[in-house]
Design a protein around this motif. Structure first.
Motif, short mmCIF file in Angstrom:
data_model
loop_
_atom_site.label_atom_id
_atom_site.label_comp_id
_atom_site.label_asym_id
_atom_site.label_seq_id
_atom_site.Cartn_x
_atom_site.Cartn_y
_atom_site.Cartn_z
N ASN A 149 6.94 1.28 3.48
CA ASN A 149 6.05 0.19 3.85
C ASN A 149 6.82 -1.11 3.86
OD1 ASN A 149 3.21 1.37 3.94
ND2 ASN A 149 3.89 2.07 1.93
N ARG A 150 6.45 -2.01 4.74
CA ARG A 150 7.07 -3.33 4.78
C ARG A 150 6.00 -4.38 5.01
NH1 ARG A 150 10.26 -2.89 10.63
NH2 ARG A 150 8.40 -2.80 11.94
N LYS A 151 6.27 -5.58 4.50
CA LYS A 151 5.30 -6.67 4.66
C LYS A 151 5.44 -7.35 6.01
CE LYS A 151 4.73 -7.51 -0.27
NZ LYS A 151 4.86 -8.46 -1.40
N GLU B 247 10.95 -7.92 3.05
CA GLU B 247 11.02 -6.97 1.95
C GLU B 247 10.27 -5.69 2.30
OE1 GLU B 247 10.77 -7.57 -2.83
OE2 GLU B 247 9.00 -8.13 -1.69
N ALA B 248 10.81 -4.55 1.90
CA ALA B 248 10.19 -3.26 2.19
C ALA B 248 10.25 -2.38 0.94
CB ALA B 248 10.88 -2.58 3.36
N LEU B 249 9.38 -1.37 0.90
CA LEU B 249 9.30 -0.45 -0.23
C LEU B 249 9.41 0.98 0.28
CD1 LEU B 249 8.72 0.23 -3.24
CD2 LEU B 249 6.28 0.21 -2.63
N ASN C 29 0.84 -1.19 0.00
CA ASN C 29 0.00 0.00 0.00
C ASN C 29 0.88 1.24 0.00
OD1 ASN C 29 -2.45 -1.45 0.17
ND2 ASN C 29 -2.18 -1.68 2.38
N LEU C 30 0.51 2.25 -0.78
CA LEU C 30 1.28 3.47 -0.84
C LEU C 30 0.40 4.62 -1.28
CD1 LEU C 30 3.35 3.72 -4.10
CD2 LEU C 30 1.94 1.74 -3.66
N ARG C 31 0.97 5.81 -1.28
CA ARG C 31 0.27 7.01 -1.78
C ARG C 31 1.25 7.76 -2.67
NH1 ARG C 31 -0.25 12.31 -0.22
NH2 ARG C 31 1.01 11.95 1.65
N LEU C 32 1.03 7.64 -3.96
CA LEU C 32 1.94 8.25 -4.93
C LEU C 32 1.10 9.02 -5.94
CD1 LEU C 32 4.88 8.39 -6.07
CD2 LEU C 32 4.34 6.34 -7.39
N SER C 33 1.42 10.30 -6.12
CA SER C 33 0.58 11.14 -6.98
C SER C 33 0.73 10.80 -8.46
CB SER C 33 0.91 12.62 -6.76
OG SER C 33 2.16 12.95 -7.33
#
Length: 220
Positions: A180-182, A187-189, A139-143
């Motif tokens: 974010n990470r699982k 693994e993380a983003l 999950n993320l918030r990217l314009s």
């Protein structure tokens, strides 16, 4: 929705008929292409609610595909994107999905080539603006409206600092950042929107940093 200027109200220069259903859809498609890093060979496109009901009449279908082909919102080829994709032997599948979503203008794109694939969820929020809310299960918030780097990394001490230190050294200003990470230690983003596009030399340096596994970019 809060508009920042008259240009936000007018919307982008685009091939019509709708800023939400056409320009926004094109930007979602182009974001997916940028994150894959190449033109896809195939795409499965799930459409929800308003997108699912009106995508043929409002041009959402050709706009999403135009974005996958790398077209800008005002590209005169936009309305012919489906035919062009067929000529390039890109397999496109549209799926009218009935699953519940938080926004009526939602699309899930699963695209790939012979090497890898990308799955993202994008929403068109009006005036040609979009948000990317999910990438490969994160999950993320990217314009999607600013340059950005998406950094896959191991969830280890110092991974974030190694990236931000490199950006600071090259005077790259961060406009928005989230991680974010699982699971702990997995693994993380890292999602970082910047004020300018990042050159290949800096990307190479970032790729060589400790615990970094993959970097994708969105170019403005």
């Amino acid at each position: 929705m809060k508009f920042n200027s008259v240009f936000d109200i007018i919307g982008p220069v685009m091939i019509g008929p709708s800023s939400s259903h056409t320009a926004g859809a094109a930007r979602i498609g182009k974001a997916a292409r940028n994150l894959l890093g190449d033109e896809p060979r195939w795409a499965k496109i799930h459409l929800y609610e308003s997108f699912a009901k009106t995508y043929k009449g409002h041009g959402t279908d050709f706009a999403l595909v135009g974005g996958l082909l790398g077209f800008e919102t005002d590209d005169p080829r936009m309305s012919k994107a489906l035919e062009i994709a067929n000529e390039r032997e890109i397999k496109i599948e549209f799926i009218e999905d009935t699953a519940a979503v938080d926004h009526p203008n939602t699309a899930r794109l699963i695209i790939g080539n012979d090497v890898e694939q990308v799955e993202l969820v994008g929403i068109s929020i009006g005036g040609g603006k979009v948000e990317i809310t999910e990438l490969n299960g994160f999950n993320l918030r990217l314009s999607g409206n600013h340059p950005a780097i998406l950094v896959m990394h191991d969830d280890r001490f110092g991974a974030i600092a190694s990236v931000t230190t490199i950006l600071a050294k090259h005077k790259i200003n961060i406009g928005h950042m989230e991680v974010n990470r699982k699971d702990v230690g997995k693994e993380a983003l890292m999602v970082i929107e910047t004020d300018q596009n990042i050159g290949e030399a800096i990307l190479k340096e970032l790729n060589e940093a400790d615990n970094i596994t993959h970097i994708s970019t969105i170019i403005s």
